[in-house]
Design an enzyme around this catalytic site. Sequence first.
Site, mmCIF file in Angstrom:
data_model
loop_
_atom_site.group_PDB
_atom_site.id
_atom_site.type_symbol
_atom_site.label_atom_id
_atom_site.label_comp_id
_atom_site.label_asym_id
_atom_site.label_seq_id
_atom_site.Cartn_x
_atom_site.Cartn_y
_atom_site.Cartn_z
ATOM 1 N N ASP A 153 0.861 -1.166 0.000
ATOM 2 C CA ASP A 153 0.000 0.000 0.000
ATOM 3 C C ASP A 153 0.915 1.238 0.000
ATOM 4 O OD1 ASP A 153 -3.182 0.652 1.667
ATOM 5 O OD2 ASP A 153 -2.096 1.742 0.115
HETATM 6 C C1 GLC Z 1 -4.238 4.304 -0.194
HETATM 7 C C2 GLC Z 1 -5.176 3.179 0.172
HETATM 8 C C3 GLC Z 1 -5.278 2.107 -0.875
HETATM 9 C C4 GLC Z 1 -5.119 2.732 -2.246
HETATM 10 C C5 GLC Z 1 -3.705 3.243 -2.347
HETATM 11 C C6 GLC Z 1 -3.412 3.899 -3.692
HETATM 12 O O1 GLC Z 1 -3.495 4.695 0.921
HETATM 13 O O2 GLC Z 1 -4.967 2.535 1.419
HETATM 14 O O3 GLC Z 1 -6.538 1.451 -0.712
HETATM 15 O O4 GLC Z 1 -5.391 1.773 -3.254
HETATM 16 O O5 GLC Z 1 -3.383 4.149 -1.301
HETATM 17 O O6 GLC Z 1 -4.169 5.064 -3.814
#
Ligand code: GLC
Length: 736
Positions: free
Chosen positions: A258
């Site tokens: 993430d």
């Molecule tokens: C965010 C979220 C995740 C998302 C990623 C990219 O922090 O936790 O669900 O897909 O970043 O935007």
Amino acid sequence: MSLEEKIGQLNQLNGLFFQDDVESVLTGPGQQLGLTEEDIRLTGSILGTAGAKPLMEIQKSYMETQPHHIPMLFMMDVIHGMRTIFPLPLGLGATFDPELAEKCAAVAAKEAAVAGLHATFSPMSDLVRDARWGRVMESTGEDPYLNSLFTAAQVRGFQGESRAKGQPYEPYKICACVKHFAGYGGAEAGREYNTVELCEHTFREFYLKAYQAGIDAGVDMVMTSFNTINGIPATTNQPLMRDILRGEMGFRGVLISDYSAILETIAHGYSEDGAHAAENGLRAGVDIDMMTGLYSNYLAKLIQDGTLEESLLDECVMRVLELKNNLGLFEHPYKDADPEKESEFLLCPEHRALARETAAKSFVLLKNDGVLPLDLNQKIAFIGPYTDRKQIISSWALTGEATDSCTIREAASEVFNPERTTYLPGSPVLDPSYILVGFREDDNTSSDITPQQQKEMLLEAVEAAKAADLVIMPLGEHYLQSGEATSRAMIDIPDVQMELFREVTKVNDNVVVVLFNGRPLDLREVSQKARAILDVWMPGTEGGHAIIDVLTGKVNPSGKLTMSFPYCVGQVPVYYNCNSTGRPELPNQVLRFKSRYLDIPNAPLYPFGYGLSYTTFALSPVRLEAEGAEAHSLTADGKLQAKVTLQNTGTTAGTEVVQLYLQDVSASVVRPVKELKGFRKVSLEPGESCEVCFDIDESMLRFLRADGTVGSEPGVFRVWVANDSASGEAAEFTLV
Ligand code: GLC
């Protein structure tokens, strides 16, 4: 490929690194991440940029300088629609229609693909039980079985049939990503990014199920979660990622971190520094490092000095290249990107129609004393900040435009007599002092309404309410009060709106609330004073039309809650598939030494599986049969049938979600008081009835037993066939 090239394939940056001029990038975000121009040039994927034209330009210039002309991957959060926005997932789940969710995902994939994207960070498959957590809006609720069905359906919708058969992606399909692995929804106290403490049994029996369903459906990507599991950050947790995800669960695709999650293992108190974090990430088999630059900064040296084996790098690079190959990018680096098709497909009437149908099916009628559907021959006042508000597409509709939305007023104006209908906001969504920061400048909600103006709005609204026969109040959360980083300790409709609600209900008893929300809310007061409550979540682009379709009876609501609405926030977490405890409070019993509260009931205000219709349905007691004869025992290779007769006892056609629940009364591990094991959406004309039948076999009774094996255990089971998780009479059978 050189070591640097291979490492570059594992680096993911946002698209701005490839859209702004090199100098500003290198001195700005590039410098922050410690990236050289070479690091940026070799980056294997980007996130957060959409649009056929910009992405084709990025790909073209990237391929020209990429040493082996390896195409770049383009990823984005297409969570519940690309430009045509569908209901947020907690509402989508309330349709109890995975096939419909698959259609929505397929439309989102088609729109995303022509807009140049190759992958989406969806579906979110986290089990949720705590309404204080803002990301419950992104889930399909508190039940592992239902979440599994919706996860698999969305993976199929995004990735398509060919991919499900192990073949390359067909046109207009994109890579899906099951997230957040694992257990993110268990954040303590519902506080975002907080510690997750789950025992092994609960983790495996409840939280892992939907991720497994996504893997079984062939998902090509999984995203790590921000939380720790067993005290180790998930993102660098080797037992979790290598032994469980790739070993036991059989995931063979790309594991992406993430956003900045590898770096955050330092803040967790696990990695000592950036180099250690990079090492830990690669050892856990994280194939793509999202937006930290740590792989680019440290992996080459860690491999050259022998700390890391290059084979670890090679296996990650291979998985990334395999995904690119399966997407056909080596032959067609632009895949489906097409500006003409982009303008033709995005928001086309067919997609809008699906959004309107899906939204109407997602709505849950929580209360109705008969005031709905509306009698249009009366004077009606729409009073509430959502009366004419376009921001109804949720905080995760990053590629949607609120301006595309149809508001309640716009839709009502097509149907309601203007002579007898008024439209007023009555209040701002939030008190002007309540500041929320979104992703765009227009998200700032410190509305410039002065206290004087607020008073005038309220007075005008009260006058309008006095003059109306019926008041419809579109109220609810601000869209930025749910989604990532939006935990709320109080789960109320904003105070300024509750003040409006109180003043209006003082002068008019005929009030219908249309509720906009991203989470279960405390609706005690509203449920006492309003004659009807229709929960519409954040309904998406066609929300206004769908709401009017339902309020006028053109569509009879059929949505069912997939997450319990607590009596109040003090009851949270509250969920239907809980354990009995050693001192369960039984109905109509007020004994002190029972598992109960002194000041509130144990039961939620509205339970999982609950939702009303404009008609009424009667369910006969459940009959258990085997081969047509009554039966109350089941053998390991046998089958029972649970049968009921469903009748539409009302005056209008309607659809009921008939639900099958089972309980394993005693087992080597305590089992939930009931678990959803099946459901049927049945549509009946007034007076019509039909038999609804569920097969029950031994496989449905399996669970993670005390000895760590999965299987069933002989004994007594209870069966409910009901229209929500809190009703119905149980029948019993014995597994022999
Ligand atoms: C965010 C979220 C995740 C998302 C990623 C990219 O922090 O936790 O669900 O897909 O970043 O935007």
